[in-house]
Motif scaffolding. Structure first.
Motif, mmCIF file in Angstrom:
data_model
loop_
_atom_site.group_PDB
_atom_site.id
_atom_site.type_symbol
_atom_site.label_atom_id
_atom_site.label_comp_id
_atom_site.label_asym_id
_atom_site.label_seq_id
_atom_site.Cartn_x
_atom_site.Cartn_y
_atom_site.Cartn_z
ATOM 1 N N PHE A 17 -45.767 77.472 27.306
ATOM 2 C CA PHE A 17 -46.936 77.331 28.241
ATOM 3 C C PHE A 17 -48.024 77.695 27.599
ATOM 4 C CE2 PHE A 17 -49.531 78.650 32.001
ATOM 5 C CZ PHE A 17 -49.746 77.482 32.582
ATOM 6 N N HIS A 18 -48.007 78.673 26.909
ATOM 7 C CA HIS A 18 -49.130 79.424 25.929
ATOM 8 C C HIS A 18 -49.833 78.332 25.309
ATOM 9 C CE1 HIS A 18 -51.124 81.908 22.791
ATOM 10 N NE2 HIS A 18 -51.765 82.290 23.841
ATOM 11 N N ASN A 19 -48.761 77.649 24.382
ATOM 12 C CA ASN A 19 -49.442 76.569 23.676
ATOM 13 C C ASN A 19 -49.993 75.567 24.230
ATOM 14 O OD1 ASN A 19 -48.475 78.121 21.285
ATOM 15 N ND2 ASN A 19 -46.281 76.996 21.521
ATOM 16 N N ASP A 20 -49.602 75.140 25.614
ATOM 17 C CA ASP A 20 -50.084 74.050 26.502
ATOM 18 C C ASP A 20 -51.554 74.447 26.819
ATOM 19 O OD1 ASP A 20 -47.683 72.713 25.975
ATOM 20 O OD2 ASP A 20 -47.065 73.129 28.012
ATOM 21 N N LEU A 21 -51.798 75.664 27.131
ATOM 22 C CA LEU A 21 -53.037 76.169 27.615
ATOM 23 C C LEU A 21 -54.046 76.019 26.432
ATOM 24 C CD1 LEU A 21 -52.536 79.346 29.742
ATOM 25 C CD2 LEU A 21 -53.122 76.961 30.306
ATOM 26 N N LYS A 22 -53.426 76.645 25.112
ATOM 27 C CA LYS A 22 -54.454 76.769 23.878
ATOM 28 C C LYS A 22 -54.730 74.795 23.606
ATOM 29 C CE LYS A 22 -53.434 78.601 20.184
ATOM 30 N NZ LYS A 22 -52.575 79.026 19.027
ATOM 31 N N SER A 23 -53.936 74.140 23.803
ATOM 32 C CA SER A 23 -54.249 72.397 23.489
ATOM 33 C C SER A 23 -55.250 71.946 24.778
ATOM 34 C CB SER A 23 -53.049 71.569 23.591
ATOM 35 O OG SER A 23 -52.653 71.720 25.158
ATOM 36 N N GLN A 24 -55.440 72.669 25.770
ATOM 37 C CA GLN A 24 -56.488 72.454 26.758
ATOM 38 C C GLN A 24 -57.655 73.448 26.522
ATOM 39 O OE1 GLN A 24 -54.920 71.336 30.759
ATOM 40 N NE2 GLN A 24 -53.078 71.988 29.778
ATOM 41 N N SER A 25 -57.835 74.236 25.549
ATOM 42 C CA SER A 25 -58.855 75.172 25.138
ATOM 43 C C SER A 25 -59.325 76.146 26.247
ATOM 44 C CB SER A 25 -60.236 74.408 25.033
ATOM 45 O OG SER A 25 -59.946 73.686 23.978
ATOM 46 N N ILE A 26 -57.905 76.681 26.791
ATOM 47 C CA ILE A 26 -57.785 77.753 27.826
ATOM 48 C C ILE A 26 -57.563 78.985 27.018
ATOM 49 C CG2 ILE A 26 -57.065 78.439 30.221
ATOM 50 C CD1 ILE A 26 -56.773 75.653 30.945
ATOM 51 N N ALA A 27 -58.325 79.930 27.130
ATOM 52 C CA ALA A 27 -58.054 81.192 26.605
ATOM 53 C C ALA A 27 -56.948 82.202 27.572
ATOM 54 C CB ALA A 27 -59.227 81.875 26.031
ATOM 55 N N CYS A 28 -55.861 82.557 26.900
ATOM 56 C CA CYS A 28 -55.311 83.478 27.848
ATOM 57 C C CYS A 28 -54.122 84.072 26.733
ATOM 58 C CB CYS A 28 -54.612 82.931 28.968
ATOM 59 S SG CYS A 28 -53.771 83.865 30.179
ATOM 60 N N GLY A 29 -53.956 85.242 26.868
ATOM 61 C CA GLY A 29 -52.868 85.975 25.703
ATOM 62 C C GLY A 29 -51.750 86.031 26.241
ATOM 63 N N LYS A 30 -50.673 85.907 25.634
ATOM 64 C CA LYS A 30 -49.097 85.835 26.110
ATOM 65 C C LYS A 30 -49.015 86.894 26.906
ATOM 66 C CE LYS A 30 -47.278 83.297 22.028
ATOM 67 N NZ LYS A 30 -46.602 83.188 20.787
ATOM 68 N N ASN A 31 -49.242 88.100 26.578
ATOM 69 C CA ASN A 31 -48.896 89.226 27.220
ATOM 70 C C ASN A 31 -49.675 89.021 28.753
ATOM 71 O OD1 ASN A 31 -47.500 90.518 25.177
ATOM 72 N ND2 ASN A 31 -49.212 91.606 24.488
ATOM 73 N N THR A 32 -50.797 88.587 28.756
ATOM 74 C CA THR A 32 -51.510 88.349 29.974
ATOM 75 C C THR A 32 -50.645 87.230 30.802
ATOM 76 O OG1 THR A 32 -53.640 88.706 29.167
ATOM 77 C CG2 THR A 32 -53.543 87.570 31.420
ATOM 78 N N LEU A 33 -50.059 86.258 30.189
ATOM 79 C CA LEU A 33 -49.208 85.203 31.084
ATOM 80 C C LEU A 33 -47.960 86.052 31.567
ATOM 81 C CD1 LEU A 33 -49.371 82.016 28.639
ATOM 82 C CD2 LEU A 33 -50.559 82.516 31.227
ATOM 83 N N HIS A 34 -47.473 86.963 30.676
ATOM 84 C CA HIS A 34 -46.385 87.494 31.329
ATOM 85 C C HIS A 34 -46.538 88.591 32.446
ATOM 86 C CE1 HIS A 34 -43.172 87.064 28.278
ATOM 87 N NE2 HIS A 34 -44.115 86.817 27.421
ATOM 88 N N GLU A 35 -47.855 89.025 32.487
ATOM 89 C CA GLU A 35 -48.236 89.827 33.589
ATOM 90 C C GLU A 35 -48.593 89.088 34.847
ATOM 91 O OE1 GLU A 35 -51.877 91.955 32.510
ATOM 92 O OE2 GLU A 35 -50.605 93.253 31.147
ATOM 93 N N TYR A 36 -49.065 87.692 34.749
ATOM 94 C CA TYR A 36 -49.016 86.735 35.921
ATOM 95 C C TYR A 36 -48.021 86.379 36.313
ATOM 96 C CZ TYR A 36 -54.244 86.382 34.285
ATOM 97 O OH TYR A 36 -55.461 86.377 34.123
ATOM 98 N N PHE A 37 -46.992 86.022 35.586
ATOM 99 C CA PHE A 37 -45.573 85.582 35.853
ATOM 100 C C PHE A 37 -45.194 86.595 36.868
ATOM 101 C CE2 PHE A 37 -41.219 84.865 35.364
ATOM 102 C CZ PHE A 37 -41.019 83.433 35.569
ATOM 103 N N GLU A 38 -45.151 88.023 36.081
ATOM 104 C CA GLU A 38 -44.498 88.945 37.243
ATOM 105 C C GLU A 38 -45.470 89.058 38.664
ATOM 106 O OE1 GLU A 38 -41.679 90.426 36.695
ATOM 107 O OE2 GLU A 38 -41.651 89.220 34.925
ATOM 108 N N TYR A 39 -46.550 88.952 38.425
ATOM 109 C CA TYR A 39 -47.439 89.039 39.753
ATOM 110 C C TYR A 39 -46.796 88.103 40.703
ATOM 111 C CZ TYR A 39 -50.840 91.667 37.045
ATOM 112 O OH TYR A 39 -51.338 92.682 36.102
ATOM 113 N N LEU A 40 -46.836 86.735 40.260
ATOM 114 C CA LEU A 40 -46.286 85.673 41.219
ATOM 115 C C LEU A 40 -44.871 86.182 41.736
ATOM 116 C CD1 LEU A 40 -47.493 82.561 39.286
ATOM 117 C CD2 LEU A 40 -48.695 83.847 41.228
ATOM 118 N N THR A 41 -44.142 86.585 41.012
ATOM 119 C CA THR A 41 -42.617 86.978 41.296
ATOM 120 C C THR A 41 -42.839 88.131 42.356
ATOM 121 O OG1 THR A 41 -41.770 86.304 39.357
ATOM 122 C CG2 THR A 41 -40.439 87.883 40.413
ATOM 123 N N ASP A 42 -43.733 89.118 42.047
ATOM 124 C CA ASP A 42 -43.867 90.087 43.215
ATOM 125 C C ASP A 42 -44.500 89.739 44.392
ATOM 126 O OD1 ASP A 42 -43.051 92.282 41.568
ATOM 127 O OD2 ASP A 42 -45.083 92.676 40.734
#
Length: 435
Positions: free
Chosen positions: A260-285
């Motif tokens: 998913f991180h690579n998909d975001l990069k291909s669309q020029s959307i900046a977001c680090g992998k660690n941040t994505l892991h955090e977002y994923f946990e937030y949505l689980t919470d």
């Protein structure tokens, strides 16, 4: 503020409790424990509190022995932790005879007030009260309440309506295990398809399809704003929205943060992998998604293999689909997962030594593991071969002697060298008391 507290208490005692659909959930109400009803917004936590109040009334408990406060009431903003004590004092001023007697306090969305934990702990220590609270964040009212209240709480999860609850809501009765006639079976199959598309959120049950979709999408916007963005003070919301849309549009599929991180990069959307892991946990919470790991004794295997992700509700998933037609197979698998989750099962997916995948290997505290495959139907020869082959291999490797294939309509029993496979219609399986 004290005058407002007294007015809110008087208003509650004056008005009748609403008519409601009975939820198949029991409140433990253990002595010395605070009941925390947790779950995603709009799943019916407030109405469940009303259900508990009605049950108390039927037991002969006076309504004046109960106190209900909704902390989403804008008249209470901004309320401080120091002012919380005024609520119980206002109650006992109105009903001084109840001090020392058993009373029942219901606090809705109390997490809106910072420092609420100390107030509840003091109430439990100093007054004869049974307390129930609701909240919309798993971390807030599960992990945090456990530490803040020092073991004095017990959590009850609230989900959208189950299929059985939707039938009850619509006034449709079915006396399991009596076999239904052709007419009733057709009705149950029809309602199951509606349930797959509409889901179980109470508010959307009686709405037209166009309004259902809009409201369900707004639910997600509220989760993003209230339970994620505001709570974690996020600034970069765009990748979060992309993540949510991707997960909800593709339920019951494997998900990789790296991909998913690579998909975001291909669309020029900046977001680090660690941040994505955090977002994923937030949505689980926030109870929006549920990740499922591969079945393995190896912690590393669980970490390196992608997780399957399910949505809390098939209606939500359908509201975010990219394709013009529903993905019935994915929706059906998501529905089965949520029923297993609703029944507090431990759920993983299974991959055999030859790489065949079984949708669920399920355990609870009392029974041996069970294996489940989910497919729309068994009429296609290649589908039948694939599903049976995977279960046979998994049964042989795990020693499990019986397994289930859940479909829309098919029903049969298949004898194999590894054990027995029962093919069961999902509508029938959902209505069973024991899975």
């Amino acid at each position: 503020m004290n005058t407002l507290f007294e007015q809110l208490i008087a208003d509650f005692h004056e008005r009748n409790l609403p008519e409601l659909t009975q939820r198949a959930v029991d409140l433990p109400a253990l002595a010395g424990k605070i009941d925390a009803i947790i779950g995603m917004r709009r799943t019916g936590k407030t109405w469940f509190l009303f259900q508990v109040m009605k049950q108390y009334l039927e037991q002969g408990i006076a309504k004046e022995s109960m106190l209900y406060i909704n902390f989403d009431d804008e008249r209470l903003f901004p309320l401080t932790a120091q002012e919380l004590g005024g609520i119980s004092e206002a109650y006992y001023r109105l009903y001084p005879q109840n001090r020392g007697q058993r009373c029942y306090f219901f606090f809705d969305e109390i997490q809106n007030v910072s420092g609420w934990e100390n107030y509840l702990r003091r109430l439990v220590d100093t007054e004869n009260v049974q307390i129930a609270v609701t909240g919309s964040s798993a971390r807030l009212l599960s992990h945090e309440i456990a530490t803040s209240l020092r073991g004095r709480s017990i959590s009850t999860e609230m989900f959208p309506f189950s299929f059985k609850e939707v039938l009850q809501h619509e006034g449709i009765t079915y006396d399991y295990p009596v076999r239904p006639g052709a007419k009733q079976r057709t009705l149950l199959e029809n309602r199951l398809k509606h349930y797959l598309l509409r889901g179980g959120f109470p508010e959307v049950q009686s709405l037209k399809e166009e309004y259902q979709t809009r409201i369900l999408q707004e639910y997600v916007d509220v989760v993003i704003l209230r339970d994620v963005v505001e709570r974690y003070q996020m600034g970069n919301v765009l990748p979060l929205r992309y993540l949510i849309r991707h997960l909800l549009a593709s339920p019951a599929t494997l998900f990789s943060i790296n991909k998913f991180h690579n998909d975001l990069k291909s669309q020029s959307i900046a977001c680090g992998k660690n941040t994505l892991h955090e977002y994923f946990e937030y949505l689980t919470d926030a109870y929006l998604i549920y990740p499922v790991s591969i079945h393995s004794r190896s912690v590393r295997a669980k970490q390196v293999n992608p997780r399957k992700v399910y949505a809390i509700d098939t209606g939500l998933a359908n509201a975010f689909r990219h394709k013009p037609q529903p993905d019935w197979g994915r929706l059906l698998e998501n529905l089965v997962f949520m029923e297993l989750r609703r029944r507090r099962m431990n759920i993983e997916y299974y991959r055999t030594e030859k790489g065949f995948e079984v949708d669920f290997i399920v355990t609870d505290n009392n029974e041996a593991p069970s294996l489940y495959q989910v497919t729309l139907d068994m009429s296609d020869k290649s589908t039948r071969t694939r599903e049976v082959r995977a279960l046979q291999a998994a049964m042989k490797e795990t020693g499990i002697l019986t397994a289930k294939i859940l479909t829309l309509q098919d029903e049969e029993q298949i004898a194999t060298n590894s054990g027995t496979i029962n093919v069961v219609p999902v509508w029938l399986w959902l209505l069973q008391e024991s899975l």
